[in-house]
Scaffold this motif. Structure first.
Motif, short mmCIF file in Angstrom:
data_model
loop_
_atom_site.label_atom_id
_atom_site.label_comp_id
_atom_site.label_asym_id
_atom_site.label_seq_id
_atom_site.Cartn_x
_atom_site.Cartn_y
_atom_site.Cartn_z
N LEU A 156 -34.96 -47.12 -7.63
CA LEU A 156 -33.83 -46.30 -7.22
C LEU A 156 -33.33 -46.76 -5.86
N PHE A 157 -32.03 -46.98 -5.77
CA PHE A 157 -31.38 -47.31 -4.51
C PHE A 157 -30.38 -46.21 -4.18
N ILE A 158 -30.34 -45.79 -2.91
CA ILE A 158 -29.33 -44.85 -2.44
C ILE A 158 -28.65 -45.49 -1.24
N GLN A 159 -27.32 -45.54 -1.29
CA GLN A 159 -26.51 -46.19 -0.24
C GLN A 159 -27.03 -47.60 0.04
N GLY A 160 -27.42 -48.32 -1.01
CA GLY A 160 -27.85 -49.71 -0.86
C GLY A 160 -29.28 -49.91 -0.42
N GLU A 161 -30.01 -48.81 -0.15
CA GLU A 161 -31.40 -48.93 0.31
C GLU A 161 -32.36 -48.55 -0.81
N LEU A 162 -33.43 -49.35 -0.94
CA LEU A 162 -34.45 -49.04 -1.93
C LEU A 162 -35.17 -47.76 -1.53
N ILE A 163 -35.22 -46.82 -2.46
CA ILE A 163 -35.98 -45.58 -2.24
C ILE A 163 -37.38 -45.74 -2.83
N GLY A 164 -37.46 -46.29 -4.04
CA GLY A 164 -38.76 -46.53 -4.66
C GLY A 164 -38.69 -46.43 -6.16
N GLY A 165 -39.87 -46.32 -6.77
CA GLY A 165 -39.99 -46.27 -8.21
C GLY A 165 -40.25 -44.87 -8.72
N ALA B 9 -38.18 -41.04 -14.42
CA ALA B 9 -37.27 -41.17 -13.28
C ALA B 9 -35.92 -40.53 -13.60
N VAL B 10 -35.40 -40.80 -14.80
CA VAL B 10 -34.12 -40.21 -15.22
C VAL B 10 -34.24 -38.69 -15.27
N GLN B 11 -35.34 -38.18 -15.82
CA GLN B 11 -35.52 -36.72 -15.90
C GLN B 11 -35.51 -36.09 -14.51
N ALA B 12 -36.20 -36.72 -13.55
CA ALA B 12 -36.24 -36.17 -12.19
C ALA B 12 -34.85 -36.21 -11.55
N LEU B 13 -34.14 -37.32 -11.72
CA LEU B 13 -32.79 -37.43 -11.15
C LEU B 13 -31.84 -36.41 -11.77
N GLU B 14 -31.91 -36.25 -13.09
CA GLU B 14 -31.03 -35.28 -13.75
C GLU B 14 -31.38 -33.86 -13.34
N ALA B 15 -32.67 -33.56 -13.21
CA ALA B 15 -33.10 -32.23 -12.77
C ALA B 15 -32.64 -31.94 -11.35
N ALA B 16 -32.51 -33.00 -10.55
CA ALA B 16 -32.05 -32.84 -9.17
C ALA B 16 -30.53 -32.77 -9.07
N GLY B 17 -29.85 -32.90 -10.20
CA GLY B 17 -28.39 -32.85 -10.20
C GLY B 17 -27.76 -34.12 -9.65
N ALA B 18 -28.50 -35.21 -9.67
CA ALA B 18 -28.01 -36.46 -9.10
C ALA B 18 -26.99 -37.12 -10.03
N ASP C 200 -42.10 -37.58 -6.68
CA ASP C 200 -42.60 -36.90 -5.48
C ASP C 200 -41.44 -36.30 -4.68
N LEU C 201 -40.35 -37.05 -4.54
CA LEU C 201 -39.18 -36.54 -3.82
C LEU C 201 -38.60 -35.33 -4.54
N HIS C 202 -38.57 -35.38 -5.86
CA HIS C 202 -38.05 -34.24 -6.63
C HIS C 202 -38.95 -33.02 -6.44
N ALA C 203 -40.26 -33.21 -6.53
CA ALA C 203 -41.20 -32.09 -6.38
C ALA C 203 -41.08 -31.45 -5.01
N ALA C 204 -40.77 -32.25 -4.00
CA ALA C 204 -40.65 -31.74 -2.62
C ALA C 204 -39.26 -31.16 -2.34
N GLY C 205 -38.34 -31.29 -3.30
CA GLY C 205 -36.99 -30.81 -3.08
C GLY C 205 -36.11 -31.79 -2.32
N GLU C 206 -36.65 -32.93 -1.97
CA GLU C 206 -35.89 -33.92 -1.20
C GLU C 206 -34.86 -34.64 -2.05
N LEU C 207 -35.16 -34.87 -3.32
CA LEU C 207 -34.24 -35.61 -4.18
C LEU C 207 -32.91 -34.85 -4.32
N GLU C 208 -32.99 -33.53 -4.45
CA GLU C 208 -31.77 -32.72 -4.53
C GLU C 208 -30.94 -32.87 -3.26
N ARG C 209 -31.61 -32.84 -2.10
CA ARG C 209 -30.90 -33.00 -0.83
C ARG C 209 -30.25 -34.37 -0.74
#
Length: 108
Positions: free
Chosen positions: A73-82, A35-44, A88-97
């Protein structure tokens, strides 16, 4: 402050929060590491909470979030998932967005 209030306070203070086992520098399980690797790769830019260091949060968060496992993972107080959802979000490019939307909201 009870544990649910502490969770809410962390979520209110940080736009992106990863509740994980260990820390981003020293993850203590493979799922947290991925999870950390995906977040860091997404520039989060995210705040990490080590649930191993806080047994109260570790016990309460699965009930609070209605999600049984870590990381969470929570974004703006909402659970995104595990881990799988984060990857999956990173692979789709959504995590970066999502990460850039958070940064835009903070600086906009």
């Amino acid at each position: 402050m009870d544990v649910n209030e502490r969770i809410k306070a962390v979520l209110a203070e940080h736009a992106m929060v990863l509740f994980m086992k260990g820390t981003p520098q020293f993850p203590m399980c493979g799922f947290s590491s991925r999870a950390v690797q995906a977040l860091e790769a997404a520039g989060a830019s995210f705040h990490a909470v080590n649930v191993l260091a806080d047994p109260e949060i570790r016990a309460a968060l699965p009930h609070y979030a209605n999600w049984p496992t870590f990381p969470q993972l929570f974004i703006q107080g909402e659970l995104i998932g595990g881990c799988d959802i984060i990857e999956d979000l990173h692979a789709a490019g959504e995590l970066e967005r999502m990460a850039s939307d958070v940064l835009g909201a903070l600086h906009g």
